[in-house]
Design a protein around this motif. Structure first.
Motif, PDB file in Angstrom:
ATOM      1  N   VAL A  74       0.889  -1.240   0.093  1.00  0.00           N
ATOM      2  CA  VAL A  74      -0.075  -0.051   0.020  1.00  0.00           C
ATOM      3  C   VAL A  74       0.868   1.362   0.149  1.00  0.00           C
ATOM      4  CG1 VAL A  74      -1.788  -1.339   1.088  1.00  0.00           C
ATOM      5  CG2 VAL A  74      -0.104   0.083   2.471  1.00  0.00           C
ATOM      6  N   VAL A  75       0.401   2.422  -0.338  1.00  0.00           N
ATOM      7  CA  VAL A  75       1.032   3.770  -0.253  1.00  0.00           C
ATOM      8  C   VAL A  75       0.195   4.703   0.468  1.00  0.00           C
ATOM      9  CG1 VAL A  75       2.374   5.580  -1.391  1.00  0.00           C
ATOM     10  CG2 VAL A  75       2.145   3.264  -2.255  1.00  0.00           C
ATOM     11  N   LEU A  76      -0.818   5.244  -0.190  1.00  0.00           N
ATOM     12  CA  LEU A  76      -1.629   6.259   0.640  1.00  0.00           C
ATOM     13  C   LEU A  76      -2.907   5.996  -0.278  1.00  0.00           C
ATOM     14  CD1 LEU A  76       0.366   9.575   1.339  1.00  0.00           C
ATOM     15  CD2 LEU A  76      -0.543   7.640   2.716  1.00  0.00           C
ATOM     16  N   GLY A  77      -4.016   5.846   0.221  1.00  0.00           N
ATOM     17  CA  GLY A  77      -5.101   5.764  -0.578  1.00  0.00           C
ATOM     18  C   GLY A  77      -5.422   4.289  -1.168  1.00  0.00           C
ATOM     19  N   ASP A  78      -6.388   4.062  -1.904  1.00  0.00           N
ATOM     20  CA  ASP A  78      -6.616   2.749  -2.675  1.00  0.00           C
ATOM     21  C   ASP A  78      -6.053   2.645  -4.157  1.00  0.00           C
ATOM     22  OD1 ASP A  78      -7.350   0.182  -3.188  1.00  0.00           O
ATOM     23  OD2 ASP A  78      -9.276   0.361  -2.661  1.00  0.00           O
ATOM     24  N   TYR A  79      -4.734   2.932  -3.760  1.00  0.00           N
ATOM     25  CA  TYR A  79      -4.068   3.364  -5.138  1.00  0.00           C
ATOM     26  C   TYR A  79      -2.804   2.729  -5.178  1.00  0.00           C
ATOM     27  CZ  TYR A  79      -1.496   5.759  -8.979  1.00  0.00           C
ATOM     28  OH  TYR A  79      -0.549   5.953 -10.106  1.00  0.00           O
ATOM     29  N   THR A  80      -2.267   2.154  -6.455  1.00  0.00           N
ATOM     30  CA  THR A  80      -0.810   1.386  -6.378  1.00  0.00           C
ATOM     31  C   THR A  80      -0.008   2.193  -7.389  1.00  0.00           C
ATOM     32  OG1 THR A  80       0.297  -0.400  -7.229  1.00  0.00           O
ATOM     33  CG2 THR A  80      -2.059  -0.417  -7.702  1.00  0.00           C
ATOM     34  N   PRO A  81       0.728   3.037  -7.316  1.00  0.00           N
ATOM     35  CA  PRO A  81       1.692   3.664  -8.183  1.00  0.00           C
ATOM     36  C   PRO A  81       2.445   2.440  -9.099  1.00  0.00           C
ATOM     37  CG  PRO A  81       1.811   4.412  -6.058  1.00  0.00           C
ATOM     38  CD  PRO A  81       1.080   3.241  -5.795  1.00  0.00           C
ATOM     39  N   ARG A  82       2.771   1.466  -8.648  1.00  0.00           N
ATOM     40  CA  ARG A  82       3.475   0.506  -9.225  1.00  0.00           C
ATOM     41  C   ARG A  82       2.660  -0.085 -10.444  1.00  0.00           C
ATOM     42  NH1 ARG A  82       7.763  -3.353  -7.632  1.00  0.00           N
ATOM     43  NH2 ARG A  82       8.622  -4.013  -9.687  1.00  0.00           N
ATOM     44  N   GLN A  83       1.321  -0.312 -10.224  1.00  0.00           N
ATOM     45  CA  GLN A  83       0.626  -0.822 -11.245  1.00  0.00           C
ATOM     46  C   GLN A  83      -0.328  -0.013 -11.889  1.00  0.00           C
ATOM     47  OE1 GLN A  83       1.124  -3.606 -12.935  1.00  0.00           O
ATOM     48  NE2 GLN A  83       2.677  -4.578 -11.458  1.00  0.00           N
ATOM     49  N   LYS A  84      -0.317   1.370 -11.334  1.00  0.00           N
ATOM     50  CA  LYS A  84      -1.405   2.455 -11.873  1.00  0.00           C
ATOM     51  C   LYS A  84      -2.759   1.881 -11.794  1.00  0.00           C
ATOM     52  CE  LYS A  84       2.045   4.948 -14.432  1.00  0.00           C
ATOM     53  NZ  LYS A  84       3.416   4.215 -13.473  1.00  0.00           N
ATOM     54  N   THR A  85      -3.258   1.468 -10.737  1.00  0.00           N
ATOM     55  CA  THR A  85      -4.362   0.666 -10.463  1.00  0.00           C
ATOM     56  C   THR A  85      -5.254   1.464  -9.294  1.00  0.00           C
ATOM     57  OG1 THR A  85      -3.624  -1.312 -11.428  1.00  0.00           O
ATOM     58  CG2 THR A  85      -5.722  -1.418 -10.172  1.00  0.00           C
ATOM     59  N   VAL A  86      -6.196   1.930  -9.431  1.00  0.00           N
ATOM     60  CA  VAL A  86      -7.086   2.177  -8.155  1.00  0.00           C
ATOM     61  C   VAL A  86      -8.065   0.995  -7.673  1.00  0.00           C
ATOM     62  CG1 VAL A  86      -6.854   4.717  -9.074  1.00  0.00           C
ATOM     63  CG2 VAL A  86      -9.006   3.294  -9.856  1.00  0.00           C
ATOM     64  N   ASP A  87      -8.448   1.133  -6.400  1.00  0.00           N
ATOM     65  CA  ASP A  87      -9.549   0.452  -5.850  1.00  0.00           C
ATOM     66  C   ASP A  87      -9.124  -1.121  -5.785  1.00  0.00           C
ATOM     67  OD1 ASP A  87     -11.045   2.465  -5.510  1.00  0.00           O
ATOM     68  OD2 ASP A  87     -12.284   2.217  -7.536  1.00  0.00           O
ATOM     69  N   PHE A  88      -7.636  -1.460  -5.550  1.00  0.00           N
ATOM     70  CA  PHE A  88      -7.217  -2.480  -5.726  1.00  0.00           C
ATOM     71  C   PHE A  88      -7.380  -3.260  -4.430  1.00  0.00           C
ATOM     72  CE2 PHE A  88      -3.438  -0.839  -3.641  1.00  0.00           C
ATOM     73  CZ  PHE A  88      -2.755  -1.717  -2.920  1.00  0.00           C
ATOM     74  N   LEU A  89      -7.373  -2.617  -3.447  1.00  0.00           N
ATOM     75  CA  LEU A  89      -7.730  -2.919  -1.958  1.00  0.00           C
ATOM     76  C   LEU A  89      -9.154  -3.460  -1.844  1.00  0.00           C
ATOM     77  CD1 LEU A  89      -5.416  -0.570   0.225  1.00  0.00           C
ATOM     78  CD2 LEU A  89      -5.165  -2.934  -0.033  1.00  0.00           C
ATOM     79  N   ALA A  90     -10.039  -2.510  -2.141  1.00  0.00           N
ATOM     80  CA  ALA A  90     -11.555  -3.063  -2.017  1.00  0.00           C
ATOM     81  C   ALA A  90     -11.762  -4.199  -2.838  1.00  0.00           C
ATOM     82  CB  ALA A  90     -12.206  -1.850  -2.847  1.00  0.00           C
ATOM     83  N   SER A  91     -11.010  -4.443  -4.138  1.00  0.00           N
ATOM     84  CA  SER A  91     -11.001  -5.800  -4.912  1.00  0.00           C
ATOM     85  C   SER A  91     -10.514  -7.044  -4.029  1.00  0.00           C
ATOM     86  CB  SER A  91     -10.409  -5.653  -6.366  1.00  0.00           C
ATOM     87  OG  SER A  91     -10.652  -6.768  -7.065  1.00  0.00           O
ATOM     88  N   TYR A  92      -9.456  -6.714  -3.244  1.00  0.00           N
ATOM     89  CA  TYR A  92      -8.860  -7.703  -2.364  1.00  0.00           C
ATOM     90  C   TYR A  92      -9.696  -8.492  -1.504  1.00  0.00           C
ATOM     91  CZ  TYR A  92      -4.033  -7.357  -4.266  1.00  0.00           C
ATOM     92  OH  TYR A  92      -3.028  -7.085  -4.935  1.00  0.00           O
ATOM     93  N   VAL A  93     -10.646  -7.588  -0.934  1.00  0.00           N
ATOM     94  CA  VAL A  93     -11.646  -7.953   0.012  1.00  0.00           C
ATOM     95  C   VAL A  93     -12.613  -9.167  -0.756  1.00  0.00           C
ATOM     96  CG1 VAL A  93     -13.868  -7.472   1.041  1.00  0.00           C
ATOM     97  CG2 VAL A  93     -11.988  -5.664   1.162  1.00  0.00           C
ATOM     98  N   HIS A  94     -12.768  -8.942  -2.032  1.00  0.00           N
ATOM     99  CA  HIS A  94     -13.625 -10.090  -2.746  1.00  0.00           C
ATOM    100  C   HIS A  94     -12.820 -11.284  -2.622  1.00  0.00           C
ATOM    101  CE1 HIS A  94     -17.367  -8.084  -4.267  1.00  0.00           C
ATOM    102  NE2 HIS A  94     -16.719  -7.048  -3.928  1.00  0.00           N
ATOM    103  N   GLY A  95     -11.209 -11.120  -2.518  1.00  0.00           N
ATOM    104  CA  GLY A  95     -10.737 -12.337  -2.533  1.00  0.00           C
ATOM    105  C   GLY A  95     -10.319 -12.826  -1.142  1.00  0.00           C
ATOM    106  N   GLY A  96     -11.371 -12.369  -0.197  1.00  0.00           N
ATOM    107  CA  GLY A  96     -11.398 -13.005   1.120  1.00  0.00           C
ATOM    108  C   GLY A  96     -10.221 -12.310   1.897  1.00  0.00           C
TER     109      GLY A  96
END
Length: 400
Positions: A74-96
């Motif tokens: 993580v960095v700040l917010g639900d965003y990854t600079p490495r992959q330039k993807t938003v809402d990835f953490l919310a998506s991880y919840v759907h992975g349990g």
């Protein structure tokens, strides 16, 4: 958090404790105000279930503590600079995954190396995520990246600000062995130190050898199976046999090494030291199913009971980092996953699916005592779907 919820009708309840991975005879879990208040048989908990504001009927499926990703960038917010993807953490919840541990906000663009900037980044990340729960998950952020510029008073300041995580392996050290003082100062002030191991993972970082690890003595040997390049088997054995470090296995590493490490730790009575994570998002990508996939792979290839492997991704992580979740027991954070064998699997339930390497279908996720998701948008469809009263069609629709 307020309100109450009951999950009833479970066929199996996993405990998160690798020494007793199944809660004997339990089919019901009740929670109030974000904490588990009862675990047992429906007949014994009828009053608690009747008083619950929300009831999830598991329909004979598996209820387990939510997964903890002990290595999530993580960095700040639900965003990854490495992959330039938003809402990835919310998506991880759907992975349990109901909570994650930061291994240092190392992907922050323009990451500072001076003491003031290093401390500010860790404190800011921790503070921001205390007020932000993407998808309902808990983010344990603010892992200070150890740098030569840090002195012992800096660690006292960090600890006073609530920082309790540190990462070694990406600082401006000419030789990784030079980080000894910072590791020990961090530990002296109650900060849990995770150390990179194996080959360099990004430009500018350095390989960290078994000799470095033995000298530095961190609390956690990060991605011992490679992040992504594993240490040689002889070096891995030294870490397992000559230290008390937690040994972390990750999805973004070497699967062959991970299976070998897991089997060795199990055979030698060291299973309590095994912790699981994804080590994503990195070059491997954003992987909402990263931890779930790791549990399936390790269970199916090692032959170890999937309920115990699940505990390595829940209770073992919770004990290692002092986290409030990870167990299905009274007083633990009410972070739960309801899952079943996926449609088309030859297995009859989620544990059986994991044993043959199938990804279970997640049919409900609870975090902090609140129902966050139904019919996961990332896993295969579960053979049996949970039902909820009162009906929450907006959550069911979110899975499509």
């Amino acid at each position: 958090m307020t309100g109450s919820i009951a999950v009833v009708g479970a066929g199996v309840v996993l405990s998160g404790d690798h020494t007793a991975p199944v809660v004997d005879g339990a089919d019901t879990v009740v929670a109030k105000d974000g904490l588990i208040t009862a675990v047992g048989r429906a007949g014994d908990l009828a009053a608690e279930v009747a008083a619950a504001e929300v009831v999830v009927e598991a329909r004979g499926t598996t209820v387990a503590p939510g997964l903890i990703d002990s290595h999530c960038h993580v960095v700040l917010g639900d965003y990854t600079p490495r992959q330039k993807t938003v809402d990835f953490l919310a998506s991880y919840v759907h992975g349990g995954i109901t909570s994650v541990v930061s291994p240092g906000e190392i992907h922050a663009q323009g990451r500072p190396h001076d003491a003031t900037g290093v401390k500010a980044l860790a404190i800011a990340a921790r503070s921001c995520f205390r007020n932000f729960r993407p998808g309902g998950m808990t983010v344990h952020a603010g892992s200070v990246v150890l740098e030569p510029s840090l002195t012992e008073p800096d660690f006292a300041e960090l600890a006073a600000a609530g920082v309790h995580l540190a990462k070694f392996g990406f600082g401006l050290y000419a030789d990784p062995a030079d980080g000894y003082d910072q590791v020990k100062w961090a530990q002296r002030h109650g900060i849990t130190v995770m150390c990179h191991s194996g080959g360099a993972s990004i430009p500018g970082s350095k390989p960290i050898t078994p000799e470095h690890l033995l000298h530095l003595g961190p609390d956690v040997c990060g991605h011992l199976n490679g992040g992504p390049t594993s240490l040689p088997g002889s070096g891995v054995d030294r870490i397992i046999e000559e230290t008390a470090m937690a040994v972390q296995l990750v999805q973004a590493g070497n699967l062959r090494s991970a299976v070998r490490i897991l089997r060795k730790c199990d055979a030698e009575g060291r299973f309590d030291r095994v912790v699981l994570g994804s080590d994503t998002p990195t070059g491997t990508g954003v992987m909402p199913l990263g931890v779930l996939k790791t549990v399936a792979e390790l269970s199916s290839w090692s032959g170890i009971d999937p309920a115990r492997v699940w505990a390595a991704a829940t209770g073992n992580n919770a004990r290692t980092w002092g986290l409030p979740a990870g167990f299905v027991r009274v007083g633990a954070a009410a972070d739960l996953v309801v899952m079943d064998a996926p449609w088309g699997s030859t297995a009859d339930d989620a544990v059986g699916a994991l044993a043959i390497g199938d990804i279970p279908g997640i049919t409900a996720v609870v975090t902090g005592g609140e129902l966050r998701a139904l019919t996961s948008r990332n896993t295969p469809r579960a053979a049996r779907l949970a039902e909820v009263v009162p009906a929450m069609p907006h959550l069911a629709a979110a899975g499509h």
